[in-house]
Write a protein that holds these residues in place. Structure first.
Motif, PDB file in Angstrom:
ATOM      1  N   PRO A  34      -3.011  -0.265   5.993  1.00 42.69           N
ATOM      2  CA  PRO A  34      -3.413   0.979   6.687  1.00 42.69           C
ATOM      3  C   PRO A  34      -2.298   2.015   6.807  1.00 42.69           C
ATOM      4  CG  PRO A  34      -4.192  -0.949   7.879  1.00 42.69           C
ATOM      5  CD  PRO A  34      -3.293  -1.466   6.796  1.00 42.69           C
ATOM      6  N   SER A  35      -1.031   1.605   6.636  1.00 43.87           N
ATOM      7  CA  SER A  35       0.040   2.605   6.747  1.00 43.87           C
ATOM      8  C   SER A  35       0.346   3.276   5.402  1.00 43.87           C
ATOM      9  CB  SER A  35       1.310   1.953   7.308  1.00 43.87           C
ATOM     10  OG  SER A  35       1.807   1.042   6.359  1.00 43.87           O
ATOM     11  N   THR A  36      -0.254   2.789   4.325  1.00 41.11           N
ATOM     12  CA  THR A  36       0.018   3.370   3.004  1.00 41.11           C
ATOM     13  C   THR A  36      -0.590   4.763   2.882  1.00 41.11           C
ATOM     14  OG1 THR A  36       0.189   1.242   1.908  1.00 41.11           O
ATOM     15  CG2 THR A  36      -0.487   3.083   0.520  1.00 41.11           C
ATOM     16  N   GLN A  37       0.221   5.679   2.342  1.00 45.96           N
ATOM     17  CA  GLN A  37      -0.288   7.048   2.153  1.00 45.96           C
ATOM     18  C   GLN A  37      -0.482   7.409   0.697  1.00 45.96           C
ATOM     19  OE1 GLN A  37       1.161  10.165   4.857  1.00 45.96           O
ATOM     20  NE2 GLN A  37       2.613   8.615   5.533  1.00 45.96           N
ATOM     21  N   MET A  38       0.113   6.624  -0.201  1.00 46.61           N
ATOM     22  CA  MET A  38      -0.160   6.856  -1.627  1.00 46.61           C
ATOM     23  C   MET A  38      -0.488   5.514  -2.279  1.00 46.61           C
ATOM     24  SD  MET A  38       2.034   8.415  -4.783  1.00 46.61           S
ATOM     25  CE  MET A  38       2.263  10.083  -4.255  1.00 46.61           C
ATOM     26  N   GLY A  39      -1.584   5.475  -3.010  1.00 45.26           N
ATOM     27  CA  GLY A  39      -2.033   4.230  -3.612  1.00 45.26           C
ATOM     28  C   GLY A  39      -1.710   4.157  -5.089  1.00 45.26           C
ATOM     29  N   ALA A  40      -2.606   3.491  -5.838  1.00 45.15           N
ATOM     30  CA  ALA A  40      -2.391   3.272  -7.272  1.00 45.15           C
ATOM     31  C   ALA A  40      -3.131   4.324  -8.090  1.00 45.15           C
ATOM     32  CB  ALA A  40      -2.897   1.885  -7.656  1.00 45.15           C
ATOM     33  N   MET A  41      -2.609   4.621  -9.274  1.00 41.90           N
ATOM     34  CA  MET A  41      -3.340   5.458 -10.222  1.00 41.90           C
ATOM     35  C   MET A  41      -4.606   4.701 -10.613  1.00 41.90           C
ATOM     36  SD  MET A  41      -1.132   7.781 -10.188  1.00 41.90           S
ATOM     37  CE  MET A  41      -2.044   8.920 -11.204  1.00 41.90           C
ATOM     38  N   VAL A  42      -5.646   5.410 -10.997  1.00 34.76           N
ATOM     39  CA  VAL A  42      -6.960   4.766 -11.114  1.00 34.76           C
ATOM     40  C   VAL A  42      -7.014   3.669 -12.188  1.00 34.76           C
ATOM     41  CG1 VAL A  42      -8.046   6.311 -12.787  1.00 34.76           C
ATOM     42  CG2 VAL A  42      -9.431   5.210 -11.044  1.00 34.76           C
ATOM     43  N   ASP A  43      -6.273   3.837 -13.263  1.00 34.69           N
ATOM     44  CA  ASP A  43      -6.241   2.762 -14.269  1.00 34.69           C
ATOM     45  C   ASP A  43      -4.977   2.887 -15.126  1.00 34.69           C
ATOM     46  OD1 ASP A  43      -6.864   4.830 -16.044  1.00 34.69           O
ATOM     47  OD2 ASP A  43      -8.879   4.103 -16.498  1.00 34.69           O
ATOM     48  N   LYS A  44      -4.848   1.928 -16.031  1.00 35.63           N
ATOM     49  CA  LYS A  44      -3.641   1.869 -16.864  1.00 35.63           C
ATOM     50  C   LYS A  44      -3.557   3.109 -17.749  1.00 35.63           C
ATOM     51  CE  LYS A  44      -1.279  -1.629 -19.614  1.00 35.63           C
ATOM     52  NZ  LYS A  44      -1.401  -1.398 -21.037  1.00 35.63           N
ATOM     53  N   THR A  45      -4.705   3.523 -18.265  1.00 35.41           N
ATOM     54  CA  THR A  45      -4.722   4.700 -19.155  1.00 35.41           C
ATOM     55  C   THR A  45      -4.206   5.929 -18.418  1.00 35.41           C
ATOM     56  OG1 THR A  45      -6.710   3.765 -20.102  1.00 35.41           O
ATOM     57  CG2 THR A  45      -6.237   6.053 -20.664  1.00 35.41           C
ATOM     58  N   GLY A 105       1.292  -5.873 -10.557  1.00 30.61           N
ATOM     59  CA  GLY A 105       0.314  -5.788 -11.641  1.00 30.61           C
ATOM     60  C   GLY A 105      -0.456  -4.468 -11.588  1.00 30.61           C
ATOM     61  N   GLY A 106      -0.185  -3.659 -10.538  1.00 31.99           N
ATOM     62  CA  GLY A 106      -0.930  -2.409 -10.345  1.00 31.99           C
ATOM     63  C   GLY A 106      -0.243  -1.224 -10.998  1.00 31.99           C
ATOM     64  N   TYR A 107      -0.910  -0.072 -10.911  1.00 33.50           N
ATOM     65  CA  TYR A 107      -0.504   1.112 -11.678  1.00 33.50           C
ATOM     66  C   TYR A 107       0.027   2.216 -10.761  1.00 33.50           C
ATOM     67  CZ  TYR A 107      -3.726  -1.592 -14.545  1.00 33.50           C
ATOM     68  OH  TYR A 107      -4.364  -2.612 -15.190  1.00 33.50           O
ATOM     69  N   PHE A 108       1.215   1.993 -10.239  1.00 30.67           N
ATOM     70  CA  PHE A 108       1.767   2.918  -9.238  1.00 30.67           C
ATOM     71  C   PHE A 108       2.827   3.836  -9.849  1.00 30.67           C
ATOM     72  CE2 PHE A 108       0.328  -0.915  -7.095  1.00 30.67           C
ATOM     73  CZ  PHE A 108      -0.336  -0.438  -5.970  1.00 30.67           C
ATOM     74  N   ILE A 109       2.814   5.098  -9.455  1.00 28.84           N
ATOM     75  CA  ILE A 109       3.844   6.052  -9.888  1.00 28.84           C
ATOM     76  C   ILE A 109       4.404   6.747  -8.650  1.00 28.84           C
ATOM     77  CG2 ILE A 109       4.318   8.152 -11.223  1.00 28.84           C
ATOM     78  CD1 ILE A 109       2.157   7.388 -13.150  1.00 28.84           C
ATOM     79  N   GLU A 110       5.730   6.885  -8.623  1.00 30.13           N
ATOM     80  CA  GLU A 110       6.347   7.505  -7.441  1.00 30.13           C
ATOM     81  C   GLU A 110       6.174   9.025  -7.475  1.00 30.13           C
ATOM     82  OE1 GLU A 110      10.550   6.604  -7.482  1.00 30.13           O
ATOM     83  OE2 GLU A 110      10.632   6.853  -9.647  1.00 30.13           O
ATOM     84  N   PRO A 111       6.246   9.662  -6.290  1.00 29.13           N
ATOM     85  CA  PRO A 111       6.143  11.124  -6.246  1.00 29.13           C
ATOM     86  C   PRO A 111       7.244  11.738  -7.112  1.00 29.13           C
ATOM     87  CG  PRO A 111       6.135  10.185  -4.030  1.00 29.13           C
ATOM     88  CD  PRO A 111       6.432   9.065  -4.968  1.00 29.13           C
ATOM     89  N   THR A 112       6.829  12.681  -7.934  1.00 30.51           N
ATOM     90  CA  THR A 112       7.731  13.222  -8.964  1.00 30.51           C
ATOM     91  C   THR A 112       7.794  14.742  -8.852  1.00 30.51           C
ATOM     92  OG1 THR A 112       7.236  11.363 -10.415  1.00 30.51           O
ATOM     93  CG2 THR A 112       7.985  13.389 -11.498  1.00 30.51           C
ATOM     94  N   LEU A 113       9.003  15.279  -9.023  1.00 29.49           N
ATOM     95  CA  LEU A 113       9.151  16.743  -8.926  1.00 29.49           C
ATOM     96  C   LEU A 113      10.038  17.263 -10.058  1.00 29.49           C
ATOM     97  CD1 LEU A 113       9.606  18.881  -5.767  1.00 29.49           C
ATOM     98  CD2 LEU A 113      11.165  19.242  -7.682  1.00 29.49           C
ATOM     99  N   PHE A 114       9.531  18.236 -10.774  1.00 32.75           N
ATOM    100  CA  PHE A 114      10.309  18.945 -11.792  1.00 32.75           C
ATOM    101  C   PHE A 114      10.697  20.324 -11.275  1.00 32.75           C
ATOM    102  CE2 PHE A 114       8.222  16.087 -14.916  1.00 32.75           C
ATOM    103  CZ  PHE A 114       9.318  15.758 -15.696  1.00 32.75           C
ATOM    104  N   ASP A 115      11.923  20.689 -11.580  1.00 32.12           N
ATOM    105  CA  ASP A 115      12.434  22.021 -11.249  1.00 32.12           C
ATOM    106  C   ASP A 115      12.675  22.738 -12.592  1.00 32.12           C
ATOM    107  OD1 ASP A 115      13.573  24.111  -9.944  1.00 32.12           O
ATOM    108  OD2 ASP A 115      15.269  23.005  -9.131  1.00 32.12           O
ATOM    109  N   GLN A 116      12.973  24.036 -12.511  1.00 31.12           N
ATOM    110  CA  GLN A 116      13.286  24.812 -13.718  1.00 31.12           C
ATOM    111  C   GLN A 116      12.180  24.699 -14.775  1.00 31.12           C
ATOM    112  OE1 GLN A 116      17.292  23.778 -14.928  1.00 31.12           O
ATOM    113  NE2 GLN A 116      18.023  24.078 -12.853  1.00 31.12           N
ATOM    114  N   VAL A 117      10.951  24.782 -14.294  1.00 29.89           N
ATOM    115  CA  VAL A 117       9.812  24.736 -15.218  1.00 29.89           C
ATOM    116  C   VAL A 117       9.477  26.162 -15.643  1.00 29.89           C
ATOM    117  CG1 VAL A 117       7.372  24.117 -15.445  1.00 29.89           C
ATOM    118  CG2 VAL A 117       8.923  22.647 -14.146  1.00 29.89           C
TER     119      VAL A 117
END
Ligand code: NAP
Ligand code: MG
Length: 505
Positions: A343-354, A385-397
């Motif tokens: 219940p404390s999680t605020q970001m989960g897994a991406m929907v699938d491997k693709t 075994g899950g499909y998690f990605i950390e919050p990502t930020l690009f600068d100078q785009v």
């Protein structure tokens, strides 16, 4: 409010125990009953937080779609729903909404297991909003009036709205039940019969609520659910000669296919809710940079970035860029992925491997295009075994880069700078999409001028992602055709009829 809300909060262990004992509806729902696909084929329904198969679900093909359309047509023609007294239709929809509320915990668990979103969001956002949506449209049934045209005294011209007939709703996986509810509510309120095709990644809640609708008193055939793949079940609906209307939510690419299907078949009405690349503009006179930063972080990282209106382009005035980016990273780092059942999680897994690989691919593209990766960029929690990605930020785009133009649909923010308002508006509009935009400024004139100049269906001023069922939602340009939510949504499920009565001699 549901009585469930007053119970003690469920813990991670409670949810794990429930997950271990969960049961699933896995067959298609056609003509008021669960059925295997006629071919007997099934597909794996995966939990993206573990990569494990939860269950196998019926894979509907064109013959199953034919059966669902025949049932929907028969139900429509019978008038049992389409011509039923408005107050009775209202009662049934309100009961349906109430049953969704009563099954909130069960449905939230299904949603989280199926598509990886945090249980707190499923429980407190997706399921209650879905119930509220069905109830809101239920309430419109006995409050919608038709018109009489000002034709003069020798004629009476009635302008009435009639249901389309058989509606197909083809929906995505990012808010499975809520996107279904946005179609179910107005389509059923206006008297249509509906065939719902959930995304193959997330069929479980749609399959479960079909029987809740029956329990509420909806006649059989009025709501059918055909799980399966886009290329088979989705295309069969799009091409069907006896489907009157398709309400689609998903990518612009597939939205365009539905326009083609319509042109190649029976010119069925097509409404589209497609993707976005929403500009989140922050001017130097913004009243509270930290507040804007927090909104920018949740505006891109909420729901793992799998949000059509995500503020995926942060456009910031040069003089405050460094400070704003620091603050966005501060808030973004608080949203590290975790077990969706916690219940404390605020970001989960991406929907699938693709989808995970697609997002990681865009992160590589960003790096090779020369953008500066300031935060994140990696798969995490791989041991689950899950499909998690950390919050990502690009600068100078640069706005010509792929990561500024293409919908990534993941937790990846692209930061661009501008010198003045004119440049901000130009960059904001330099996209094929037009779903949403935001502007932060203290100056009310600038706020209104910017809101007018931005070609987007929704513009937020000094906030992001505010919404209400009473407010229309949808896009300009390649973000779609038509609007969901609000009374305007009723327009796309009805035909306008004019009846002339001669009152002259
Ligand atoms: P998608 O790939 O376009 O799929 C959407 C639906 O179309 C799914 O049910 C899919 O079935 C089906 N489909 C796929 N290929 C098809 C084909 N060739 N013919 C007929 N149907 C086909 O989108 P998604 O990946 O599920 O969802 C993400 C997209 O939805 C993003 O672009 C996002 O912006 C958009 N979205 C828009 C809104 C909005 O209101 N504007 C809201 C939410 C999401 P299968 O998945 O089973 O193949
Ligand atoms: Mg799934």
């Amino acid at each position: 409010m549901s009585t469930l809300a007053t119970q003690a909060e469920l813990t991670l262990n409670d949810w794990k125990e429930r997950a271990a004992n969960a049961t699933f509806k896995t067959q298609a729902f056609i003509d008021g009953e669960y059925r295997q696909a006629l071919s007997g084929q099934t597909f794996d329904c995966i939990n993206p937080a573990t990569g494990q198969c939860l269950t196998r679900v019926a894979s509907c093909q064109s013959e199953d779609v034919d059966a669902a359309v025949a049932s929907a047509r028969q139900a429509f023609e019978s008038g049992e729903w389409s011509r039923r007294a408005p107050t009775e239709r209202k009662k049934i929809l309100l009961k349906f909404a109430q049953l969704v509320r009563e099954h909130r915990e069960e449905l939230a668990l299904l949603e989280t297991l199926d598509m990886g979103k945090p249980i707190s969001d499923s429980l407190n956002v997706d399921i209650p909003l879905s119930a509220d949506c069905i109830a809101w449209f239920g309430e419109t049934v006995d409050k919608s009036y038709d018109e009489i045209a000002p034709t003069g005294s020798d004629a009476l011209a009635l302008i009435t709205r009639e249901p389309m007939g058989v509606v197909a709703a083809v929906i995505p996986w990012n808010f499975p039940l809520l996107m279904a509810a946005w179609k179910i509510g107005p389509a059923l309120a206006t008297g249509n019969s509906l065939i719902l095709k959930p995304a193959e990644q997330s069929p479980l809640t749609a399959l479960r609520i079909a029987e809740l609708a029956m329990e509420a008193g909806l006649p059989k055939g009025v709501l059918n659910v055909v799980p399966g793949f886009g290329e088979t079940a989705g295309q069969a609906l799009g091409m069907h000669m006896d489907v009157d209307c398709v309400a689609f939510t998903g990518s612009a690419e597939v939205g365009k296919l539905f326009l083609q299907y319509s042109g190649k078949s029976n010119m069925k009405r097509v409404s589209l809710e497609c993707g976005g690349k929403s500009p989140h503009i922050v001017l130097a006179d913004c009243h509270d940079i930290d507040q804007a930063a927090q909104a920018a972080a949740s505006g891109i990282y909420y729901n793992q970035g799998e949000v059509c209106n995500a503020g995926s382009r942060l456009l910031v005035q040069e003089s405050i860029k460094d400070e704003l980016v620091e603050r966005v990273m501060h808030w973004g780092k608080k949203l590290m992925p975790g077990d969706p059942l916690d219940p404390s999680t605020q970001m989960g897994a991406m929907v699938d491997k693709t989808q995970m690989e697609r997002v990681l691919g865009y992160i590589d593209i960003g790096k090779s295009e020369g953008a500066h990766l300031r935060m994140g960029g990696n798969r995490v929690l791989g041991e689950s075994g899950g499909y998690f990605i950390e919050p990502t930020l690009f600068d100078q785009v640069n706005n010509d880069m792929k990561i500024a133009q293409e919908e990534i649909f993941g937790p990846v923010l692209s930061t661009l700078t501008f010198k003045d308002l004119e440049e901000a508006i130009r960059l904001g509009n330099q996209t094929c999409f037009g779903l949403a935009a935001a502007v932060w400024t203290r100056d009310i004139t600038v706020a209104h001028k910017t809101a007018r100049a931005l070609r987007a269906g929704t513009v937020w001023v000094n906030c992001f992602d505010h919404g209400s069922i009473a407010v229309p939602f949808g896009g300009y340009k390649q973000s779609g055709i038509g609007r969901d939510k609000s009374l305007h949504a009723l327009e796309k499920y009805t035909e306008l009829k004019t009846t002339w009565v001669n009152l002259g001699s």
